[in-house]
Scaffold this active site. Structure first.
Site, PDB file in Angstrom:
ATOM      1  N   SER A 199     -62.602  -0.182  27.564  1.00 36.40           N
ATOM      2  CA  SER A 199     -62.421   0.028  26.125  1.00 36.40           C
ATOM      3  C   SER A 199     -61.799   1.373  25.774  1.00 36.40           C
ATOM      4  O   SER A 199     -61.256   1.533  24.691  1.00 36.40           O
ATOM      5  CB  SER A 199     -63.759  -0.114  25.410  1.00 36.40           C
ATOM      6  N   HIS A 218     -63.828  -6.634  25.077  1.00 39.29           N
ATOM      7  CA  HIS A 218     -62.541  -6.299  24.455  1.00 39.29           C
ATOM      8  C   HIS A 218     -61.423  -7.262  24.870  1.00 39.29           C
ATOM      9  O   HIS A 218     -60.260  -7.041  24.537  1.00 39.29           O
ATOM     10  CB  HIS A 218     -62.128  -4.860  24.799  1.00 39.29           C
ATOM     11  N   LYS A 242     -66.770  -7.808  17.956  1.00 35.14           N
ATOM     12  CA  LYS A 242     -65.421  -7.220  17.984  1.00 35.14           C
ATOM     13  C   LYS A 242     -64.427  -8.213  17.386  1.00 35.14           C
ATOM     14  O   LYS A 242     -64.415  -8.375  16.185  1.00 35.14           O
ATOM     15  CB  LYS A 242     -65.108  -6.775  19.404  1.00 35.14           C
TER      16      LYS A 242
END
Ligand SMILES: *Cc1c(COP(=O)(O)O)cnc(C)c1O
Length: 394
Positions: A182, A210, A241
Site C-alpha cells: 500500500s 489494495h 477500500k
C-alpha cells in the site's frame, strides 16, 4: 500519581522529526472534494478508489436494510444466529472472487487476526514478506508458529526461508504476502510464489486489500490478475477500500471457511457489522459485477496523473497500481510539502516512519475514479508550483 508527561514528550519528539500525524476532521462525505476547516480541498488521500463511499445506490441499500433488519445484529453470529443478509453477502462475494466460500468479518485488519492464529501453532512455520501490512504482522504475533521473514518480493530469499523451515521440521508452512503493497503500489510476484509453494507443499495467503476493485477483471483482485484461481489457498479482503464501505473477509476453500466458523476468534467473540453496512457492501459487489466502467476510469486517471508527474521530474517510485508515492525522502520536507499543498487547496498527507522506513518519507497520492480531468490538472499544477518552491523539480 502516574506521570502523563511521558506521552506529551513522545508527541513533541514526533513533531520535531516531522512524524506527528495531523488528523484532519472532515465536514463532508468522502469524494473528489472534501470540506475541511470550512474550506473545499481536493482529496488525494482516501482509498475510495471507485467512489462507492458516497454512492447513491449503496446509500439506498443501507437505508432499506435498516427498515427491514433494524440497526444491530444482536450478538455474535455463533450465538444469536446469522442474518440472511450476512449470508447473502458471503455467497455473492464468493461468486465474485470465484472461490468456494467466504467468511465476512468486521474489518480487513480483523480478517488477518481471524485466520493466521486459527490455522497455525508452534509446530508450524509462517513465511512473511518484510513489508507486509501491520494487520498481518499482528496476526502473526497472535500465532505461536515460528516466523521466517523474507526480503521484499524476493523469490530467492523466500526459497531460502522455505528450505530452512523444511529443515527445521515445520508441520505446515504458510506463506503470507500483501497483494499490492500500500505504500509503494508494487505488486507481489504471486505466480512465482505459487510455484514455490507447490514445490514445498506450502499454503499461500494473499492480502488483497489494495488489489480489489483495482486489479483483474472488474476488479476481482490479484488472483484474477495473474489467473491463479484455485491456486491461492487464502485471500484476505477488505470492504473499506474500493468497495467503499467497511468490513473484511476471508475467501477460500469450503473446508477452510467451515473450520474458521468454528475457530476464528474475531468471528466467535465479536458481533458482526450492522445490516446497513452489510447491505451497502452487497450493493457495491453487485455494481462491480454489472460494470467495470469505474475500474477503467480509475486506471485512466492514475495513468494520466503519473505520466504528468514524471514529465515534471517528480520521483514517483516503482508503483504498478494507482497508488502514487511522490518521493521526498526527508520526513520534515514531506510534512512541510503536505502543509503547503493544503494551503493551496489539496489534501494529501505526508507519510513517514513507521508507515514507511526512515528516510523514505513521501506524499502518497491516491487517485480515484471520481476525480475529473480538471481535478487532476489542478493537482498537477499545485504539485509543480510547490515542487519548484522546494527545489524538488527544476
Ligand atoms: C488497509 C489494509 C488492511 C485493513 O483493512 P481494514 O478493512 O481497513 O481493516 C489490511 N491489509 C492491508 C494490506 C491493507 O492495506
Amino acid at each position: 500519581m502516574f506521570d502523563y508527561s511521558v506521552f506529551t514528550k513522545e508527541i513533541e519528539e514526533a513533531k520535531q522529526k516531522g512524524l506527528f500525524i495531523n488528523i484532519r476532521t472532515l465536514e463532508s462525505p468522502q469524494g473528489a472534494w472534501l470540506t475541511i476547516d470550512g474550506r473545499k480541498v481536493l482529496n488525494l488521500c482516501s482509498n475510495n478508489y471507485l467512489g462507492f463511499a458516497n454512492e447513491e445506490r449503496l446509500k439506498q441499500a443501507a437505508i432499506k436494510a435498516i427498515e427491514k433488519w433494524g440497526v444491530g445484529p444482536g450478538a455474535v453470529r455463533t450465538i444469536a444466529g446469522t442474518m440472511a443478509i450476512h449470508v447473502e453477502l458471503e455467497k455473492t462475494l464468493a461468486a465474485f472472487k470465484k472461490v468456494e466460500d467466504v467468511l465476512f468479518l468486521q474489518s480487513g485488519f480483523l480478517a488477518n487476526q481471524a485466520v493466521i492464529p486459527a490455522i497455525t501453532d508452534e509446530r508450524d512455520a509462517i513465511l512473511s514478506d518484510e513489508l507486509n501490512h501491520a494487520s498481518i504482522i499482528d496476526g502473526v504475533r497472535l500465532s505461536k508458529a515460528k516466523r521466517y521473514i523474507w526480503k521484499h518480493r524476493d523469490i530467492e530469499d523466500l526459497a531460502r526461508a522455505l528450505e530452512q523451515a523444511t529443515k527445521e521440521g515445520a508441520r505446515r508452512k504458510l506463506i503470507i504476502t500483501d497483494g499490492v503493497f500500500s505504500m509503494d503500489g508494487d505488486i507481489a510476484p504471486l505466480k512465482e510464489i505459487v510455484e514455490l509453494a507447490e514445490r514445498y507443499d506450502a499454503l499461500v495467503m494473499v492480502d488483497d486489500a489494495h488489489g480489489e476493485g483495482v486489479l483483474g477483471e472488474s476488479g476481482r483482485g490479484i488472483v484474477d490478475h495473474f489467473n491463479l484461481h484455485g491456486k491461492v489457498d487464502i485471500e484476505i479482503g477488505t470492504l473499506s477500500k474500493a468497495f467503499g464501505v467497511v468490513g473484511g473477509y476471508v475467501a477460500g476453500r469450503k473446508e477452510l471457511i467451515d473450520y474458521l466458523r468454528q475457530k476464528a476468534r474475531p468471528f466467535m467473540f465479536s458481533t458482526p457489522l450492522s445490516p446497513a453496512d452489510t447491505a451497502a457492501c452487497l450493493e457495491a459487489v453487485k455494481m462491480l459485477m454489472e460494470s467495470d466502467e469505474r475500474v477503467r476510469r480509475l486506471w485512466d486517471n492514475a495513468n494520466y496523473f503519473k505520466s504528468k508527474m514524471k514529465e515534471l521530474g517528480f520521483d514517483v517510485g516503482e508503483s504498478q497500481t494507482p497508488i502514487t508515492p511522490v518521493m521526498l525522502y526527508d520526513a520534515t520536507v514531506a510534512s512541510k510539502f503536505s502543509q503547503r499543498l493544503f494551503e493551496e487547496g489539496i489534501f494529501a498527507q505526508s507519510i513517514g516512519y513507521p508507515l514507511v522506513p526512515h528516510g523514505k518519507a513521501r506524499i502518497r497520492v491516491m487517485i480515484s475514479a471520481v476525480h475529473t480531468k480538471q481535478d487532476l490538472d489542478f493537482a498537477i499544477e499545485k504539485f509543480e508550483k510547490i515542487g519548484r518552491e522546494f527545489g524538488i523539480i527544476k
